[in-house]
Design an enzyme around this catalytic site. Structure first.
Site, mmCIF file in Angstrom:
data_model
loop_
_atom_site.group_PDB
_atom_site.id
_atom_site.type_symbol
_atom_site.label_atom_id
_atom_site.label_comp_id
_atom_site.label_asym_id
_atom_site.label_seq_id
_atom_site.Cartn_x
_atom_site.Cartn_y
_atom_site.Cartn_z
ATOM 1 N N CYS A 240 35.836 30.296 30.555
ATOM 2 C CA CYS A 240 36.865 29.870 30.073
ATOM 3 C C CYS A 240 36.803 29.964 28.340
ATOM 4 O O CYS A 240 36.386 30.804 27.905
ATOM 5 C CB CYS A 240 37.567 28.651 30.607
ATOM 6 N N HIS B 70 38.328 29.445 36.082
ATOM 7 C CA HIS B 70 37.358 28.439 36.338
ATOM 8 C C HIS B 70 36.748 28.415 37.645
ATOM 9 O O HIS B 70 37.289 27.779 38.707
ATOM 10 C CB HIS B 70 37.983 26.933 36.143
ATOM 11 N N GLU C 247 33.997 27.035 38.796
ATOM 12 C CA GLU C 247 33.300 25.820 39.190
ATOM 13 C C GLU C 247 34.561 24.833 40.030
ATOM 14 O O GLU C 247 34.209 23.882 40.607
ATOM 15 C CB GLU C 247 32.926 25.148 37.963
#
Ligand code: MN
Length: 252
Positions: free
Chosen positions: A117, A222, A224
């Site tokens: 990001c 994202h 994660e």
């Protein structure tokens, strides 16, 4: 014999806590998701506090086998030669002054680096690219309202890129939490992924990624936030760790 885990530095975000006992306190923080993914991928994550001191930047770098640049606030457009647009979000120049030189020093040292990001945007700016300060209304939704793990738009992975090889698919459906995006690509990089409206969702450094153990890669979504529900989203973290291991144990 036990192999030492690669140490992967995550530059801290500055978070201003307006609640609790010490309102206005500045905190050095990283979202736990990034740490969890690095640990699951076999790394030893290390949080890096802000510094702009050249000797301390070198000192931080000397501890590391790799770098992960996380999501966070907008980059200051002054770093890529633009004035602040009305739609610009919060900037924290101290973070840029830490992370931009760290990225340049890291690349010069051949350190594997993953940008997520803001982290991808940071890699682009660090090496001479620019950003759209705000995506505005001309494109599809890139700031989703749903949960952070929820897929919200298609990302096409471009043939012949490291990212496409990594996932082994022509497209993914990812989450999306960004109002900025890469505009002019940094020299020496190539685009590896796009949303269907053309917004750049992945970049990689050509000379780094084509080197035997090289790895400088950015994704705009994202992973994660998705990795617990979608195991493939751990792949970028695993690739970073593999690249670090290929270096044969640290910069030192
Ligand atoms: Mn997006």
């Amino acid at each position: 014999m036990q192999t030492r885990k690669p140490v992967i530095g995550i530059p801290a975000n500055v978070f201003v806590d307006e609640h609790g006992s010490f309102p206005g306190s500045e905190r050095a923080q990283v979202n736990q998701d990034y740490i969890d993914c690095l640990v699951r991928a076999g790394a030893l994550p290390l949080l890096l506090p802000l510094t702009a001191d050249p000797a301390d930047l070198q000192g931080q770098l000397a501890l590391l086998d790799g770098l992960l640049f996380s999501g966070g606030v907008d980059l200051d457009p002054l770093n890529y030669g633009e004035e602040h647009a009305r739609e610009l979000g919060t900037v924290y120049p101290g973070m840029d002054q830490h992370q931009l030189p760290l990225a340049r020093l890291g690349r010069a040292a051949g350190l594997p680096m993953l940008g997520i990001c803001r982290g991808m945007q940071l890699l682009n700016v660090a090496f001479g690219g620019t950003l759209h300060q705000d995506l505005g209304g001309a494109c599809q939704q890139h700031v989703q309202a749903g949960w952070r793990h929820a897929p919200s738009h298609t990302v096409d992975l471009l043939e012949g890129t490291r990212l496409q090889r990594l996932f082994g698919q022509a497209s993914l459906v990812t989450n999306s939490f960004h109002h900025q995006a890469v505009k002019d690509l940094a020299p020496g990089f190539r685009i590896s992924a796009r949303a269907r409206d053309g917004v750049i969702e992945g970049i990689e450094c050509i000379e780094c990624i084509d080197a035997p153990d090289g790895f400088v890669l950015g994704v705009q979504w994202h992973p994660e936030g998705m990795a617990l529900k979608y195991p493939d989203m751990l792949l970028p973290f695993q690739a970073l760790v593999q690249a670090c291991l290929g270096q044969g144990g640290g910069l030192g």
